[in-house]
Design a protein around this motif. Structure first.
Motif, short mmCIF file in Angstrom:
data_model
loop_
_atom_site.label_atom_id
_atom_site.label_comp_id
_atom_site.label_asym_id
_atom_site.label_seq_id
_atom_site.Cartn_x
_atom_site.Cartn_y
_atom_site.Cartn_z
N SER A 7 -16.87 -6.08 -22.58
CA SER A 7 -17.83 -7.19 -22.57
C SER A 7 -17.22 -8.46 -23.17
O SER A 7 -17.46 -9.56 -22.66
CB SER A 7 -19.10 -6.79 -23.33
OG SER A 7 -18.77 -6.42 -24.66
N ASN A 8 -16.41 -8.34 -24.21
CA ASN A 8 -15.75 -9.52 -24.77
C ASN A 8 -14.72 -10.09 -23.81
O ASN A 8 -14.48 -11.30 -23.79
CB ASN A 8 -15.08 -9.18 -26.11
CG ASN A 8 -16.09 -9.05 -27.22
OD1 ASN A 8 -17.20 -9.57 -27.13
ND2 ASN A 8 -15.72 -8.33 -28.25
N PHE A 9 -14.10 -9.23 -23.01
CA PHE A 9 -13.15 -9.70 -22.00
C PHE A 9 -13.85 -10.61 -20.99
O PHE A 9 -13.34 -11.68 -20.65
CB PHE A 9 -12.51 -8.51 -21.30
CG PHE A 9 -11.56 -8.89 -20.20
CD1 PHE A 9 -10.27 -9.30 -20.50
CD2 PHE A 9 -11.94 -8.85 -18.87
CE1 PHE A 9 -9.38 -9.65 -19.50
CE2 PHE A 9 -11.07 -9.21 -17.86
CZ PHE A 9 -9.79 -9.60 -18.18
N ILE A 10 -15.02 -10.20 -20.53
CA ILE A 10 -15.76 -11.02 -19.56
C ILE A 10 -16.20 -12.34 -20.20
O ILE A 10 -16.12 -13.40 -19.56
CB ILE A 10 -16.96 -10.24 -19.00
CG1 ILE A 10 -16.50 -9.02 -18.20
CG2 ILE A 10 -17.86 -11.12 -18.14
CD1 ILE A 10 -15.74 -9.34 -16.93
N LEU A 11 -16.63 -12.30 -21.45
CA LEU A 11 -17.03 -13.54 -22.13
C LEU A 11 -15.85 -14.50 -22.27
O LEU A 11 -15.98 -15.70 -22.03
CB LEU A 11 -17.62 -13.22 -23.50
CG LEU A 11 -18.95 -12.46 -23.50
CD1 LEU A 11 -19.35 -12.10 -24.93
CD2 LEU A 11 -20.03 -13.29 -22.84
N ARG A 12 -14.69 -13.98 -22.67
CA ARG A 12 -13.51 -14.84 -22.80
C ARG A 12 -13.04 -15.32 -21.44
O ARG A 12 -12.54 -16.44 -21.30
CB ARG A 12 -12.38 -14.08 -23.50
CG ARG A 12 -12.61 -13.74 -24.94
CD ARG A 12 -12.32 -14.89 -25.89
NE ARG A 12 -10.94 -15.26 -25.93
CZ ARG A 12 -10.02 -14.75 -26.74
NH1 ARG A 12 -10.37 -13.80 -27.59
NH2 ARG A 12 -8.78 -15.16 -26.69
N LEU A 13 -13.22 -14.49 -20.42
CA LEU A 13 -12.84 -14.88 -19.07
C LEU A 13 -13.71 -16.04 -18.58
O LEU A 13 -13.22 -16.93 -17.89
CB LEU A 13 -12.97 -13.67 -18.14
CG LEU A 13 -12.36 -13.77 -16.76
CD1 LEU A 13 -10.88 -14.04 -16.86
CD2 LEU A 13 -12.61 -12.49 -15.99
N GLU A 14 -14.98 -16.04 -18.94
CA GLU A 14 -15.86 -17.15 -18.59
C GLU A 14 -15.41 -18.43 -19.27
O GLU A 14 -15.43 -19.51 -18.68
CB GLU A 14 -17.30 -16.82 -18.95
CG GLU A 14 -17.93 -15.79 -18.06
CD GLU A 14 -19.35 -15.44 -18.44
OE1 GLU A 14 -19.89 -16.05 -19.39
OE2 GLU A 14 -19.92 -14.56 -17.78
N LYS A 15 -14.98 -18.35 -20.53
CA LYS A 15 -14.47 -19.53 -21.23
C LYS A 15 -13.20 -20.06 -20.56
O LYS A 15 -13.03 -21.26 -20.40
CB LYS A 15 -14.19 -19.19 -22.69
CG LYS A 15 -15.43 -18.97 -23.51
CD LYS A 15 -15.10 -18.64 -24.94
CE LYS A 15 -16.35 -18.32 -25.74
NZ LYS A 15 -16.05 -17.94 -27.13
N ILE A 16 -12.34 -19.14 -20.16
CA ILE A 16 -11.11 -19.55 -19.47
C ILE A 16 -11.44 -20.22 -18.15
O ILE A 16 -10.85 -21.24 -17.79
CB ILE A 16 -10.19 -18.33 -19.26
CG1 ILE A 16 -9.57 -17.91 -20.59
CG2 ILE A 16 -9.12 -18.60 -18.23
CD1 ILE A 16 -8.75 -16.65 -20.53
N PHE A 86 -19.55 -12.34 -12.72
CA PHE A 86 -18.69 -13.45 -13.14
C PHE A 86 -18.15 -14.20 -11.93
O PHE A 86 -18.16 -15.43 -11.88
CB PHE A 86 -17.55 -12.93 -14.01
CG PHE A 86 -16.38 -13.86 -14.10
CD1 PHE A 86 -16.45 -14.99 -14.89
CD2 PHE A 86 -15.23 -13.62 -13.38
CE1 PHE A 86 -15.38 -15.87 -14.96
CE2 PHE A 86 -14.16 -14.48 -13.45
CZ PHE A 86 -14.23 -15.61 -14.23
N MET A 87 -17.65 -13.44 -10.94
CA MET A 87 -17.07 -14.07 -9.76
C MET A 87 -18.11 -14.90 -9.01
O MET A 87 -17.83 -16.00 -8.55
CB MET A 87 -16.49 -13.01 -8.83
CG MET A 87 -15.28 -12.30 -9.38
SD MET A 87 -13.85 -13.35 -9.48
CE MET A 87 -13.41 -13.44 -7.77
N LYS A 88 -19.32 -14.37 -8.87
CA LYS A 88 -20.37 -15.09 -8.17
C LYS A 88 -20.77 -16.37 -8.88
O LYS A 88 -21.04 -17.38 -8.26
CB LYS A 88 -21.60 -14.20 -8.00
CG LYS A 88 -21.41 -13.08 -7.01
CD LYS A 88 -22.62 -12.19 -6.98
CE LYS A 88 -22.38 -10.96 -6.13
NZ LYS A 88 -23.50 -10.02 -6.20
#
Length: 109
Positions: A7-16, A86-88
């Motif tokens: 879940s933290n990976f997806i959150l950081r991916l959104e920031k990136i 995330f992709m959508k």
């Protein structure tokens, strides 16, 4: 490289993705992961044991920032649901590629 939970990976991916939205890009890679973080031993040494189940290693890179996560077999459906959401939500700036008709095809038609 920072190893995060899913879940933290997806959150950081959104920031990136937000940082890269205007003028740069980022990459995401998926790789089969067997849990070994050491190189394969030489021929005279005994080989590393085969894992019971394989995992998936997800990596994201943006400029000099690198993040990663390991997705276990049971967590794949929930992680893929989070990743597809995330992709959508974030991949809306893609440009449509215009198809160019060649003159030879136009002449035949």
């Amino acid at each position: 490289m920072v190893l995060l939970d899913n879940s933290n990976f997806i959150l950081r991916l959104e920031k990136i993705a937000n940082e890269a939205k205007d003028n740069s890009s980022f990459t995401i890679t998926f790789k089969r992961y067997d849990g070994h973080d050491r190189p394969v031993p030489r021929a005279e040494k005994k080989p590393l044991p085969k894992p019971e189940t394989y995992m998936c290693l997800m990596r994201a890179q943006f400029k000099s920032k690198k993040i990663s996560t390991v997705v276990r077999q049971g967590d794949v459906p929930t992680m893929m649901a989070m990743y597809s959401q995330f992709m959508k939500s974030k991949m809306d700036g893609l440009k449509r590629v215009k198809k160019v008709k060649s003159k030879a095809k136009a002449a035949k038609a």
